[in-house]
Enzyme design. Structure first.
Site: not given
Ligand code: CA
Length: 707
Positions: A207, A264, A284, A329, A356, A675
């Site tokens: 997300a 998600t 989020n 978020d 959160k 990377m």
């Molecule tokens: Ca997130």
């Protein structure tokens, strides 16, 4: 039946039984037998088998509580290391191991699986799904995995690149493999699959990029898809996949589906076999800022919600949205725990979550009714959750429309994925919390970035940025001396803290609690600690010397209780931060009373030396380098000279490596390590500018050091 036949059957079954008994522990035959025995009945009655740890959260209630009682407040100080197993991995380990009759299964970075004999601490088999290194770029929060599920002789694994794989529990050989995502988008799987009634439940993340959230149920034996539930509506000009989405679409505006929308299902699930309800938490919005995602407003169902789903057909039964119209978020993917609590003289079947957003929620899990919600950490985006409407009362500055605003919590959350634990004896929830904040501002220059990786300005579709043209609002009421991390013992009935222990940083581990009044918890500063569950006093502590993010487990083999924890620093915050001098390779540590094993030494990073090269660059070039660095490098490598977690601080690159940045950054030389190859986004001039900025910064770090 004739007597001769009966006698024959007795003889045959006696021989068969004695053969079974002679099966060597951890042999193929032994593992086949024990793993075949894990069926729905065993999973439903997991509490009757405390010697095992059969699923991610130990049982369907996911309470991470063990009734094993050999390790007590009185003898926990005699806990010592029995064995440790170096997994040879280098990135974050967030896995909860599962243990079945002494055989342990856990996952490491890059979705690798390890089967371990807990009697010896030796590997039985390993499985590497071969996730391409290029996929690391699609993972917001490190190449982690939180664990496997076991069912009828098979181990189920979700891989970073979106596959669901069934492995033979005895050999690690794949039985089937299903691609569960559209690989043109940045979907990743880091969560543990759950088994419900013969089906494997799996979600995914993404997300921060371009994902539309969903959860899918597959038949555990055949791998065939049974159902899929999307958590946010798609293009409304096309038929909706469900009635629930038709309703949800009324809470969205604009053209959200072009960006994915988010929501998600990347971690939390729980199941009530009596109510036949599967509970999931959703993430989020994509992008973060609702002004971009759904410009006409709206709650944007089912973002940041707790959903109850019928596990037979994937139909929504009820929902509760913790953060309507999320723009910060504020995921509600955090750990869900089921418990039966006496609230106002009534025994209530509840579901609990500390998402959160900073409020601790207690809902009636039969119908989703909000019973209570109170702040478990400092927050300023809302003043309370209205008990009548069930909605948060937002502060007038919370949506950062015309100013830049410091909002608490920030995106790391008041609590993140690290699981809590609920102890039915103390009736407390043990919660690894954060005090966090971040400046949020509306990014009027944001443009959708289709599925391409890192960098706040260029890659993630977070769409939140500091706007220097607008005023900045500091939070005058924020406490000045709050710790970054705190282990909290929370009374979910009274909705208040009973005790708490300050921790020096964010990103401490998940929690385990036991019937003997213990709480086990690993810390970012490398300590594995046992607390008195009633009072919070430290009763035992072991210096692991490397940050711990995963939750511990406990189990018994041959009648003896063990505590194991997988250690591997990393995950989102661990990429560019660390709180121990060294970072160990991924290691499983197992403790028991009277354990005497020594901690193995490990390759130390060695003395770090600042770069000693010098390029002459212009001021203009340095500034361009800084901008590029912040867009492309900062998220993982951190601030030059002040960052470096499990991913290195580039100020300490060695000179030879520094000189081949072109090959590394533009040609993908280290892509297999995760990377990214930025060859499609950056050129040689850009690399020169970034190098110039790094050297310029190193120069000022050296100057500071010599002062
Ligand atoms: Ca997130």
């Amino acid at each position: 039946m004739r007597a001769k036949t009966i006698l024959y059957m007795i003889v045959v079954s006696t021989i068969f039984f004695s053969l079974q008994c002679k099966q060597e522990f951890a042999s193929k035959a032994h593992i086949e037998k024990i793993s075949m025995g894990i069926d729905d009945n065993r999973l439903i009655n997991a509490d009757q088998n405390p010697e095992n740890w059969l699923s991610y959260g130990r049982n369907y209630a996911e309470d991470r509580y063990s009734s094993l009682n050999q390790i007590t407040k009185e003898n926990v100080n005699e806990l010592g290391l029995i064995w440790s197993l170096n997994l040879g991995t280098r990135r974050g380990i967030e896995a909860t191991p599962i243990v079945v009759d002494g055989i342990m299964y856990l996952t490491g970075p890059w979705s690798k699986v390890f089967a371990v004999n807990t009697r010896t601490g030796k590997l039985i088999w390993t499985y590497d799904p071969g996730v391409p290194g290029a996929y690391g770029e699609k993972a917001c929060c490190d190449v982690v995995n939180r664990g496997v599920a076991i069912y009828k002789g098979h181990i189920f694994l979700g891989t970073l690149d979106g596959r669901l794989i069934s492995l033979d529990a005895a050999t690690g050989n794949p039985s089937w493999e299903i691609l569960t995502v559209d690989t043109t988008k940045a979907y990743t799987i880091t969560g543990a699959p759950r088994i419900v009634d013969g089906k494997v439940m799996i979600g995914n993340g993404g997300a921060e990029y371009d994902a539309r959230g969903y959860i899918t149920a597959y038949d555990a034996m055949s791998g065939e898809q049974v159902w899929r539930f999307y958590t946010v509506p798609g293009d409304p000009s096309k038929p909706f996949e469900s009635k629930a989405l038709e309703m949800a679409a009324k809470t969205w505006t604009g053209e959200w589906w072009k960006y994915g929308g988010g929501g998600t299902v990347w971690d939390a699930m729980a199941y009530d076999p009596d109510l036949k309800l599967l509970y999931i938490g959703t993430g989020n919005g994509t992008p973060w800022d609702r002004l971009h995602r759904s410009p006409g407003g709206g709650d944007n169902l089912f973002l940041s919600s707790i959903l109850a789903i019928n596990p037979d057909n994937g139909e929504l039964v009820w929902y509760y949205q913790t953060t309507p119209g999320d723009t910060w978020d504020f995921t509600a993917t955090q750990h869900l725990i089921l418990a039966d609590l006496e609230i106002e003289d009534r025994l209530r079947k509840v579901i609990m979550q500390a998402p959160k957003n900073g409020f601790f929620y207690v809902l009636d899990r039969t119908d989703g009714e909000l019973l209570s919600a109170e702040a478990y950490t400092y927050l300023n985006w809302a003043t309370e959750v209205d008990k009548q409407t069930g909605r948060p009362v937002e502060t007038e500055f919370a949506r950062y429309k015309d100013e830049n605003v410091f909002i608490s919590p920030g995106p790391i959350g008041g609590h993140n994925w690290q699981p809590m634990a609920f102890n039915p004896e103390t009736k407390l929830v043990y919660l690894p919390a954060h005090f966090s904040s971040m400046p949020y501002g509306h990014d009027s220059n944001w443009k959708f970035n289709k599925g391409k990786g890192y960098g706040s300005g260029s890659g993630w579709n977070i769409s939140v940025a500091f706007d220097p043209a607008k005023p900045f609002r500091f939070d005058q009421s924020a406490p000045s001396s709050m710790p970054k991390g705190r282990l909290i013992a929370w009374d979910p009935v009274k909705q208040q803290e009973v005790w708490g222990v300050d921790l020096i940083s964010y990103w401490n581990g998940g929690v385990l609690t036991t019937a003997t009044g213990l709480v086990f918890h690993g810390t970012a500063d490398g300590r594995f600690v046992a607390y008195d569950a009633h009072k919070g006093k430290i009763l035992w502590e072991s210096a692991i010397g490397s940050g711990i993010i995963a939750p511990p487990i406990t189990y018994a083999v041959d009648g003896k209780q063990y505590v194991s924890i997988a250690v591997g620093w990393g995950g989102f915050h661990g990429l560019s931060n660390k709180y121990t001098k060294e970072i160990r390779p991924g290691t499983v540590f197992t403790f028991a009373i009277d354990g005497q094993a020594a901690f193995h030494d490990f390759d130390k990073t060695g003395e770090r030396r600042l770069l000693s090269l010098d390029y002459s660059t212009t001021q203009e070039e340095n500034e361009r380098g800084q901008t590029l660095y912040r867009q492309y490098c900062n998220l993982c490598h951190g601030e030059v000279g002040g960052g470096g977690g499990v991913i290195s601080d580039l100020a300490y690159s060695n000179n030879e490596i520094f000189q081949i940045y072109d090959s590394i950054v533009l040609k993908g030389l280290f892509q297999e390590n995760g990377m990214p190859n930025f060859g499609d986004r950056l050129d040689k001039q850009d690399i020169k500018a970034i190098q110039g900025y790094i050297l310029q910064t190193v120069k000022s770090v050296k100057e500071k050091q010599s002062q």
